[in-house]
Design an enzyme around this catalytic site. Structure first.
Site, PDB file in Angstrom:
ATOM      1  CE  LYS A   1      74.960  34.488  19.979  1.00 28.44           C
ATOM      2  NZ  LYS A   1      76.148  34.719  20.795  1.00 28.44           N
TER       3      LYS A   1
ATOM      4  NE  ARG B   1      76.791  41.344  20.438  1.00 23.69           N
ATOM      5  CZ  ARG B   1      76.327  40.627  19.431  1.00 23.69           C
ATOM      6  NH1 ARG B   1      75.532  39.599  19.659  1.00 23.69           N
ATOM      7  NH2 ARG B   1      76.649  40.921  18.184  1.00 23.69           N
TER       8      ARG B   1
HETATM    9  C1  7PM Z   1      75.226  35.375  12.771  1.00 26.95           C
HETATM   10  C2  7PM Z   1      75.228  34.449  13.818  1.00 26.95           C
HETATM   11  C3  7PM Z   1      75.569  36.661  12.989  1.00 26.95           C
HETATM   12  C4  7PM Z   1      75.597  34.824  15.080  1.00 26.95           C
HETATM   13  C5  7PM Z   1      75.911  37.043  14.248  1.00 26.95           C
HETATM   14  C6  7PM Z   1      75.945  36.112  15.276  1.00 26.95           C
HETATM   15  C7  7PM Z   1      78.305  37.651  20.451  1.00 26.95           C
HETATM   16  C8  7PM Z   1      79.102  38.714  20.019  1.00 26.95           C
HETATM   17  C9  7PM Z   1      78.126  37.799  18.325  1.00 26.95           C
HETATM   18  C10 7PM Z   1      78.269  37.331  21.841  1.00 26.95           C
HETATM   19  C11 7PM Z   1      79.803  39.156  22.157  1.00 26.95           C
HETATM   20  C12 7PM Z   1      75.055  37.215  17.184  1.00 26.95           C
HETATM   21  C13 7PM Z   1      76.288  36.500  16.670  1.00 26.95           C
HETATM   22  N1  7PM Z   1      77.692  37.107  19.371  1.00 26.95           N
HETATM   23  N2  7PM Z   1      79.841  39.467  20.849  1.00 26.95           N
HETATM   24  N3  7PM Z   1      78.987  38.797  18.681  1.00 26.95           N
HETATM   25  N4  7PM Z   1      79.051  38.127  22.643  1.00 26.95           N
HETATM   26  N5  7PM Z   1      80.528  39.879  23.024  1.00 26.95           N
HETATM   27  O1  7PM Z   1      74.096  36.488  17.549  1.00 26.95           O
HETATM   28  O2  7PM Z   1      77.624  36.388  22.315  1.00 26.95           O
HETATM   29  O3  7PM Z   1      74.969  38.431  17.127  1.00 26.95           O
HETATM   30  S1  7PM Z   1      77.732  37.516  16.693  1.00 26.95           S
END
Ligand code: 7PM
Length: 274
Positions: free
Chosen positions: A218, A252
């Site tokens: 991130k 995750r």
């Molecule tokens: C683009 C930018 C695509 C950011 C996807 C993302 C989380 C999540 C996501 C989290 C939980 C990513 C994010 N982030 N579910 N889904 N916790 N529970 O980095 O922090 O995958 S999407």
């Protein structure tokens, strides 16, 4: 060990990220092809993932949502094919009740909802499906959430939100033992807010429920290191170790093998004490 309803997974567990969104910032659309997605899922299972998280709606800050049919078309073939090769838990990253129902019917065993079941009908669907649910904190909506997020005390405000969502779930008939909570790194937070949450994770174990953290690749890690998304693996692994040292239960992650090794070291130190 972590017990989530009838599921038992190790503590800490690793949730491997399998994005099936063509616009995902980390995967560049490489996993939209179900065959490619399946290979990636198999690799993550070999590397030690305990959960495979499959999401078809990009929740990237600034993103607009996708339609229900589009999301179903993206995730269902992948859930079915991953289920056909492994008994590993599959979570579906969705906020839509119809996608939750179809995904569980196709073999998903957990709901991962960045909107914490606040969409119309989502609470009822989750209670009926009776599977583990991750409730994540987000301030605002994906399209607008990075427009100057503001908190008096981010840690207590996120904890209060999670407490309130657990109460709503229990009132709707969801078994509290199925609930996992997540502070939602990057979802309506500044970099400083994200670091504060990571430093104070223990305060986020609301009602003693298991805590999931998603910091992998991130932008806060980009801000701290000056690295582009694809070069953030070491920073992501460092954040995972800090999370485990601060009692996180599920990590995750995109880079499953590296994360599994690193958290083994952290867990050995935790178990030894000192
Ligand atoms: C683009 C930018 C695509 C950011 C996807 C993302 C989380 C999540 C996501 C989290 C939980 C990513 C994010 N982030 N579910 N889904 N916790 N529970 O980095 O922090 O995958 S999407």
């Amino acid at each position: 060990m972590l017990q989530l309803g009838s599921y038992v997974i190790p503590k800490p567990s690793v949730m491997g990220i399998l994005n099936v969104t063509p616009d995902s910032f980390s995967d560049g659309g490489r996993y939209t092809n179900p065959h490619v997605a399946l290979r990636q899922a198999a690799t993550m299972v070999e590397e030690g993932a305990d959960i495979i998280d499959i999401g078809g709606e990009s929740t990237r800050p600034g993103a607009s949502g996708v339609g229900e049919q589009e999301e179903l078309d993206r995730v269902l073939p992948v859930i079915e094919s991953v289920r056909s090769i492994t008994e590993t838990m599959i979570s579906v990253d969705t906020s839509k009740p119809a996608v939750m129902r179809a995904a569980v019917a196709a073999g998903a065993s957990m709901i991962n909802d960045v909107a914490a079941l606040q969409a119309e009908g989502a609470l009822a669907a989750a209670a009926e499906l009776n599977v583990p649910v991750c409730l994540m904190h987000m301030r605002g909506q994906p399209r607008t959430m990075q427009e100057s997020p503001n908190y008096v005390d981010v840690v207590t405000e996120v904890a209060a939100f999670l407490e309130q969502r657990i109460a709503a779930c229990v009132a709707a008939g969801l078994d509290e033992d199925l609930i996992v909570v997540d502070p939602g790194f990057g979802f309506g937070k500044t970099h400083a807010h994200n670091v504060q949450l990571l430093a104070n994770l223990r305060q986020l174990k609301v009602r003693g429920r298991p805590l999931l953290t998603g910091i992998s690749r991130k932008s806060t890690l980009g801000a701290l290191t000056g690295r582009d998304t694809e070069d953030r693996m070491p920073a992501s692994v460092a954040a995972a170790v800090i999370a485990v040292m601060n009692d996180a239960d599920i990590i995750r992650a995109h880079d499953v093998a590296a994360t599994v090794d690193a958290i083994k070291v952290a867990q050995a130190v935790l178990e030894t004490g000192g």
